[in-house]
Design a protein around this motif. Structure first.
Motif, short mmCIF file in Angstrom:
data_model
loop_
_atom_site.label_atom_id
_atom_site.label_comp_id
_atom_site.label_asym_id
_atom_site.label_seq_id
_atom_site.Cartn_x
_atom_site.Cartn_y
_atom_site.Cartn_z
N GLU A 57 0.83 -1.21 0.00
CA GLU A 57 0.00 0.00 0.00
C GLU A 57 0.87 1.26 0.00
O GLU A 57 0.59 2.21 -0.73
N LEU A 58 1.93 1.25 0.79
CA LEU A 58 2.84 2.39 0.80
C LEU A 58 3.50 2.60 -0.56
O LEU A 58 3.64 3.73 -1.03
N LEU A 59 3.88 1.50 -1.21
CA LEU A 59 4.49 1.60 -2.53
C LEU A 59 3.50 2.13 -3.56
O LEU A 59 3.87 2.92 -4.44
N ARG A 60 2.25 1.72 -3.46
CA ARG A 60 1.23 2.24 -4.38
C ARG A 60 1.03 3.74 -4.19
O ARG A 60 0.91 4.49 -5.15
N LYS A 61 0.99 4.18 -2.95
CA LYS A 61 0.84 5.61 -2.68
C LYS A 61 2.03 6.38 -3.23
O LYS A 61 1.88 7.43 -3.84
N GLU A 62 3.22 5.84 -3.00
CA GLU A 62 4.43 6.49 -3.50
C GLU A 62 4.43 6.51 -5.03
O GLU A 62 4.84 7.51 -5.63
N ASP A 63 3.96 5.44 -5.65
CA ASP A 63 3.89 5.38 -7.11
C ASP A 63 2.93 6.45 -7.63
O ASP A 63 3.22 7.11 -8.63
N GLY A 64 1.81 6.62 -6.96
CA GLY A 64 0.86 7.67 -7.35
C GLY A 64 1.47 9.06 -7.24
O GLY A 64 1.29 9.91 -8.12
N ARG A 65 2.20 9.28 -6.15
CA ARG A 65 2.87 10.58 -5.99
C ARG A 65 3.91 10.81 -7.07
O ARG A 65 4.04 11.92 -7.59
N MET A 66 4.64 9.75 -7.40
CA MET A 66 5.67 9.88 -8.44
C MET A 66 5.04 10.17 -9.80
O MET A 66 5.56 10.96 -10.57
N ARG A 67 3.91 9.55 -10.09
CA ARG A 67 3.23 9.81 -11.37
C ARG A 67 2.75 11.26 -11.44
O ARG A 67 2.88 11.91 -12.48
N LYS A 68 2.19 11.76 -10.36
CA LYS A 68 1.76 13.16 -10.32
C LYS A 68 2.95 14.09 -10.52
O LYS A 68 2.86 15.08 -11.24
N GLU A 69 4.04 13.77 -9.88
CA GLU A 69 5.25 14.59 -10.02
C GLU A 69 5.78 14.53 -11.44
O GLU A 69 6.21 15.54 -11.99
N ASP A 70 5.72 13.36 -12.08
CA ASP A 70 6.15 13.23 -13.48
C ASP A 70 5.29 14.10 -14.39
O ASP A 70 5.81 14.76 -15.29
N GLU A 71 3.98 14.08 -14.17
CA GLU A 71 3.08 14.91 -14.98
C GLU A 71 3.40 16.39 -14.80
O GLU A 71 3.42 17.16 -15.76
#
Length: 112
Positions: free
Chosen positions: A59-73
């Motif tokens: 779950e923590l990795l999924r949240k971090e992945d979501g944050r990383m995607r937003k940052e990439d955008e």
């Protein structure tokens, strides 16, 4: 050695811990009557705890992945904006350099 007749209170412990809590004569009897279901319960509990830990990490990795995607955008938008500004700046610089190469006509005073 324990002088208590009662085993340790935790139901999630190993066979060795349980036997160590018993007096010697009870230890021998318990070895003869040991039920492997206690070991299975301990192993099941350890597996369940590990599964919960892995789920939390996932779950923590999924949240971090979501944050990383937003940052990439956000960074892609910034890159596009910088490219646009760079193109505008290049256009301004090139137009100002072509204007500065044209010399205004000079008036010769000797002809006047």
């Amino acid at each position: 050695m324990s002088t208590s007749w009662e085993p340790l209170p935790s139901i999630y412990r190993s066979k060795q811990e349980f036997l160590a809590s018993l007096p010697p004569w009870r230890r021998l009897l318990q070895k003869l009557n040991w039920h492997p279901t206690v070991d299975l319960k301990v192993q099941r509990y350890a597996i369940e705890q590990r599964l919960l830990q892995l789920q939390n990490e996932d779950e923590l990795l999924r949240k971090e992945d979501g944050r990383m995607r937003k940052e990439d955008e956000r960074l892609k938008k910034l890159d596009a904006r910088f490219a646009e500004l760079d193109a505008r700046l290049s256009a301004i610089v090139s137009s100002s350099s072509t204007n500065s190469n044209q010399h205004p006509p000079t008036h010769d005073r000797s002809e006047a």
